[in-house]
Structures are given as C-alpha cells and as structure tokens.
Motif scaffolding. Sequence first.
Motif, mmCIF file in Angstrom:
data_model
loop_
_atom_site.group_PDB
_atom_site.id
_atom_site.type_symbol
_atom_site.label_atom_id
_atom_site.label_comp_id
_atom_site.label_asym_id
_atom_site.label_seq_id
_atom_site.Cartn_x
_atom_site.Cartn_y
_atom_site.Cartn_z
ATOM 1 N N THR A 32 0.830 -1.213 0.000
ATOM 2 C CA THR A 32 0.000 0.000 0.000
ATOM 3 C C THR A 32 0.860 1.256 0.000
ATOM 4 O O THR A 32 0.377 2.343 -0.355
ATOM 5 C CB THR A 32 -0.951 0.038 1.214
ATOM 6 O OG1 THR A 32 -0.192 0.079 2.431
ATOM 7 C CG2 THR A 32 -1.858 -1.181 1.225
ATOM 8 N N SER A 35 1.696 3.544 -3.538
ATOM 9 C CA SER A 35 0.804 4.497 -4.200
ATOM 10 C C SER A 35 0.333 5.558 -3.224
ATOM 11 O O SER A 35 0.171 5.301 -2.023
ATOM 12 C CB SER A 35 -0.411 3.776 -4.782
ATOM 13 O OG SER A 35 -1.359 4.691 -5.287
ATOM 14 N N ILE A 39 -6.085 2.584 -1.025
ATOM 15 C CA ILE A 39 -6.098 1.139 -1.284
ATOM 16 C C ILE A 39 -6.858 0.479 -0.142
ATOM 17 O O ILE A 39 -6.516 0.667 1.027
ATOM 18 C CB ILE A 39 -4.669 0.572 -1.376
ATOM 19 C CG1 ILE A 39 -3.914 1.227 -2.539
ATOM 20 C CG2 ILE A 39 -4.704 -0.954 -1.531
ATOM 21 C CD1 ILE A 39 -2.433 0.861 -2.592
ATOM 22 N N ARG A 73 -8.642 0.870 4.960
ATOM 23 C CA ARG A 73 -8.255 1.692 3.816
ATOM 24 C C ARG A 73 -6.952 2.406 4.156
ATOM 25 O O ARG A 73 -6.821 3.007 5.228
ATOM 26 C CB ARG A 73 -9.336 2.721 3.479
ATOM 27 C CG ARG A 73 -8.963 3.593 2.249
ATOM 28 C CD ARG A 73 -9.937 4.733 2.036
ATOM 29 N NE ARG A 73 -11.259 4.223 1.717
ATOM 30 C CZ ARG A 73 -12.369 4.545 2.381
ATOM 31 N NH1 ARG A 73 -12.302 5.360 3.428
ATOM 32 N NH2 ARG A 73 -13.536 4.040 2.025
ATOM 33 N N MET A 204 -2.726 -7.836 -7.627
ATOM 34 C CA MET A 204 -3.112 -6.551 -7.060
ATOM 35 C C MET A 204 -2.293 -5.417 -7.669
ATOM 36 O O MET A 204 -2.831 -4.359 -8.025
ATOM 37 C CB MET A 204 -2.928 -6.565 -5.546
ATOM 38 C CG MET A 204 -3.292 -5.233 -4.885
ATOM 39 S SD MET A 204 -3.029 -5.236 -3.096
ATOM 40 C CE MET A 204 -1.817 -3.935 -2.948
ATOM 41 N N ASN A 206 -0.909 -5.318 -10.555
ATOM 42 C CA ASN A 206 -1.363 -5.085 -11.925
ATOM 43 C C ASN A 206 -2.652 -4.254 -11.958
ATOM 44 O O ASN A 206 -2.835 -3.406 -12.833
ATOM 45 C CB ASN A 206 -1.570 -6.410 -12.663
ATOM 46 C CG ASN A 206 -0.270 -6.971 -13.216
ATOM 47 O OD1 ASN A 206 0.779 -6.319 -13.168
ATOM 48 N ND2 ASN A 206 -0.316 -8.179 -13.743
ATOM 49 N N ARG A 207 -3.544 -4.491 -11.011
ATOM 50 C CA ARG A 207 -4.758 -3.674 -10.940
ATOM 51 C C ARG A 207 -4.423 -2.219 -10.601
ATOM 52 O O ARG A 207 -5.168 -1.304 -10.939
ATOM 53 C CB ARG A 207 -5.740 -4.235 -9.897
ATOM 54 C CG ARG A 207 -6.357 -5.562 -10.276
ATOM 55 C CD ARG A 207 -7.588 -5.872 -9.424
ATOM 56 N NE ARG A 207 -7.310 -5.873 -8.004
ATOM 57 C CZ ARG A 207 -6.851 -6.917 -7.327
ATOM 58 N NH1 ARG A 207 -6.616 -8.070 -7.958
ATOM 59 N NH2 ARG A 207 -6.630 -6.843 -6.031
ATOM 60 N N MET A 208 -3.288 -2.011 -9.927
ATOM 61 C CA MET A 208 -2.849 -0.663 -9.574
ATOM 62 C C MET A 208 -2.117 0.019 -10.737
ATOM 63 O O MET A 208 -1.762 1.194 -10.618
ATOM 64 C CB MET A 208 -1.941 -0.732 -8.351
ATOM 65 C CG MET A 208 -2.646 -1.162 -7.075
ATOM 66 S SD MET A 208 -1.496 -1.605 -5.725
ATOM 67 C CE MET A 208 -0.676 -0.035 -5.436
ATOM 68 N N GLY A 230 -4.744 3.341 -6.996
ATOM 69 C CA GLY A 230 -5.387 2.628 -5.904
ATOM 70 C C GLY A 230 -6.140 1.398 -6.393
ATOM 71 O O GLY A 230 -6.276 1.165 -7.593
ATOM 72 N N THR A 231 -6.652 0.620 -5.448
ATOM 73 C CA THR A 231 -7.411 -0.583 -5.786
ATOM 74 C C THR A 231 -8.084 -1.130 -4.537
ATOM 75 O O THR A 231 -7.859 -0.629 -3.424
ATOM 76 C CB THR A 231 -6.498 -1.662 -6.413
ATOM 77 O OG1 THR A 231 -7.292 -2.714 -6.961
ATOM 78 C CG2 THR A 231 -5.560 -2.256 -5.376
ATOM 79 N N ASP A 232 -8.905 -2.156 -4.711
ATOM 80 C CA ASP A 232 -9.447 -2.957 -3.610
ATOM 81 C C ASP A 232 -8.868 -4.362 -3.722
ATOM 82 O O ASP A 232 -8.639 -4.850 -4.825
ATOM 83 C CB ASP A 232 -10.976 -3.041 -3.687
ATOM 84 C CG ASP A 232 -11.651 -1.768 -3.202
ATOM 85 O OD1 ASP A 232 -10.973 -0.725 -3.154
ATOM 86 O OD2 ASP A 232 -12.849 -1.824 -2.880
ATOM 87 N N HIS A 233 -8.651 -5.006 -2.573
ATOM 88 C CA HIS A 233 -8.072 -6.353 -2.595
ATOM 89 C C HIS A 233 -8.612 -7.142 -1.420
ATOM 90 O O HIS A 233 -8.733 -6.621 -0.306
ATOM 91 C CB HIS A 233 -6.546 -6.277 -2.525
ATOM 92 C CG HIS A 233 -5.878 -7.619 -2.559
ATOM 93 N ND1 HIS A 233 -5.638 -8.301 -3.732
ATOM 94 C CD2 HIS A 233 -5.412 -8.418 -1.563
ATOM 95 C CE1 HIS A 233 -5.044 -9.448 -3.461
ATOM 96 N NE2 HIS A 233 -4.901 -9.549 -2.153
#
Length: 435
Positions: A32, A35, A39, A73, A204, A206-208, A230-233
């Motif tokens: 986290t 970024s 997240i 978060r 994760m 890669n999603r970021m 950012g992202t959710d995981h």
Amino acid sequence: MSIFKIKGGKKLKGEIIPQGAKNEALQILSATLLSAEPITIHNVPNIVDVNKLIELIGDLGSKVEKLGPESYRFTASNVDINFLETDTYRKKAAALRGSVMLLGPILARFGKATMPKPGGDKIGRRRLDTHFLGFQKLGAKFNFDSEEHLFHIDASELKGCYMLLDEASVTGTANIVMAAVLAKGTTTIYYAACEPYLQQLCLMLNRMGAKISGIGSNLLTIEGVAKLGGTDHTLLPDMIEIGSFIGLAAMTQSEITIKNCRIDMLGIIPEIFKRLGIKMEFRGDDIYIPSQERYELETFIDGSILTVSDAPWPGFTPDLISIVLVVATQAKGSVLIHQKMFESRLFFVDKLIDMGAQIILCDPHRANVIGLDRKQQLKGIKMSSPDIRAGVALLIAALSASGTSEISNIDQIDRGYQNIDQRLKALGADIERIA
C-alpha cells in the motif's frame, strides 16, 4: 505472560472459518506504500504480527482507516521516511520480521531507506540475502552500520535487469517485485517464488497499474511504470490455518467443516493429509472432515516408509510440517518428516515425547514418527510454545491428550492465529486463557 490451560480428550464438532492469510497480509499491506491513492484491503486477520505492521505503516504517515472488523483503507499520500531514522521505528521494526517487507515499496517510491536487523521466529537461519542481492542488482547501494546495527540503503536510481535468485524466497521475491514495479526498464526474475500469496500480490499490483507477466510461474517479467494507483483487494483464507484445522479434526476424532477454503489455491496440502489417512470431502468451497476413530499412513508404491518433506511451491509448505508431525503421532504406521528449509523447527518434538509420542529425532532436519494407532493416548503436560507453528502443533496435541496441559509463551501463537482459543471453544474445546 499468558498461558493456555487445556483439558484434552474431547471430541469437537462444528464449523470454523479460516482467517485471512497472514503471509499474504504482510506483503499486501506493505504494497500500500507504493501508491499515494487509497487502497482498501479486506479479510485482514486480527493477529499480532499484522497489527504491528499496520501500526508501523501508520507511523510512517500513511492514513489508516479501519472500515470494519476485517477491512482497512490505506492512503499513503503523506509518508515521512524520516521516521525510519527514529528509535521508535528501530525498536518496532527489529521486533517484527515482517517489517523487512516495507523495504521494497519504500525504496521504489522514495529512493532510500534505513532498517535494523528484523526479528521474528527463532527457527534457524532465515537469510535476507535474497532481498538485498535483488535490490543491489536493481541498483541499490547498501551500507551496514555495525555500531548502530542498521542498514542504510540508497536506491535513487533503480533500473530493471535480469536476475537469477539464489533461492525461491517468497518474501524475497515479493520485495524485489515491489521494488521493480517502479524501476526504469524491464526486470526479469528467474527462480522466483510462485506461492498463491505472491500471485495475489502481483495481481493486485497489476490492478494498480503495474505490468507484471508470468504470474504463477518461476519466471516473472516486470515492466517498470512511473506511478501506481489505488485498488481494492481481498486476502485469501490462510492455508496454514486450514491445514491446522484438518490436523486438529484428525487428532481429536472430530467432525469439523472448514468454511470458505479457496480449495483451488491450496495446492498439494489436502493430498498430503489424505496420505496420512485423513478422510475429507470437498463440498463446494468447504472442506468436511468426518470423525475418524483411526487413520493409517500410506506407504510408497514399493512399500517403503512414507516421507513428508517441505519444498518451495507447488511443494508442501514448511509451515505445516509441524502439524503433519503431530498428526502422525496417533496414526497407524511410520513416517519420516524431513524439514529441509529450516534447521530448528523440529526441536519441539521433545515436548511431544514427554507427552508419550514415539519420535526419533534423527538430526535438526529429520524426525521419524512411529504412530501409536490410538493404543496409547498422549498425556497432558506443561510446555512452552517455541514459535507460531510449533505452538499450534502443541495446542493440537494438548486438545487430543488425556488430562490437563498448560502452554506458556502463547504470545507466539497469537502472532499468527486470530482469537484461536475463542474459535476452538465454539467447537467444544475446553481451553482457557490465563493472564
């Protein structure tokens, strides 16, 4: 220091939900810091090691918001790496081996870092060479201050490169990946670890916005990017807890259903327990273990004694070797337990021998277990937990034993297992935490 007091010999029954994966959490939470954008992480286990890492991330200046019992978060938009120079950081990081996972993200994003020698389990040598050699190949420069026992690291010019790791270290691979995602150019990591938790980290990232290919293999390619979003995981269920609960059911002759296991990510773990003679059924994503009076160890095709050994993924995880060893003490037959990756994890067998188990410790890496086949029940004793995994193995032994056992130093167990006494009580265990 707290103690578990256990009255053993009771059959348990019911459903249990595994916590979020500790080993994945340490990597994901550290990531986290890569970024400045929010997240959100779900299924975070409420255990000592994870809570200490969350506290450290907050101390660094990341905004930490607890959204629910298992959701957080993180917004790392105002990180102050000067905190790394403080005595508070040194003390907290030295007490938590997982703190080493902060290095990759901090070096990648801020170009420098300081760290003390990290702590953790006393289970033999656990080298950090893979982490440091990987960072050096990316261009980081290390200086160890022997008086302060600190590593000073300059990573102002990280550049992608090819590297062949000296070992398939999970944390080492994860740390290098986190450093490489923001490095200039392309990084190729051969003999990379490929555990499910590392796959989760790469997915994760890669999603970021990272560009990582080869996920799930031992050859990773990372194209560096300028920044991540950012992202959710959601963390996987903890495979070590799942294996521990399978072993618990067998040893206590209990009928237990383990819920929401992500069976597709367990690899060879269920198969190893089946080789010990443990029956189980997959019911959707749940594992049902029926009550068994006896279970018999398999032999190899040529009739030779079964050997269970650990290996990098997709081999059998070393964190479940102690559970397999305990389960084998009441099986019919013999098994050679070969703990290849750590040389001190089998030293807890002296306590099992005191409980009545028949075990020959061949050397620091191998133990021959002669199963009692239920002809003699283990007996309760007073003992101390040497590390997380051995502690839970001893807890399982105590729950199956006749009489009362006391396990001290249970802070070690709390480091990796969330409210384990309360969850076992819900299954019918007679366990009490004494302050």
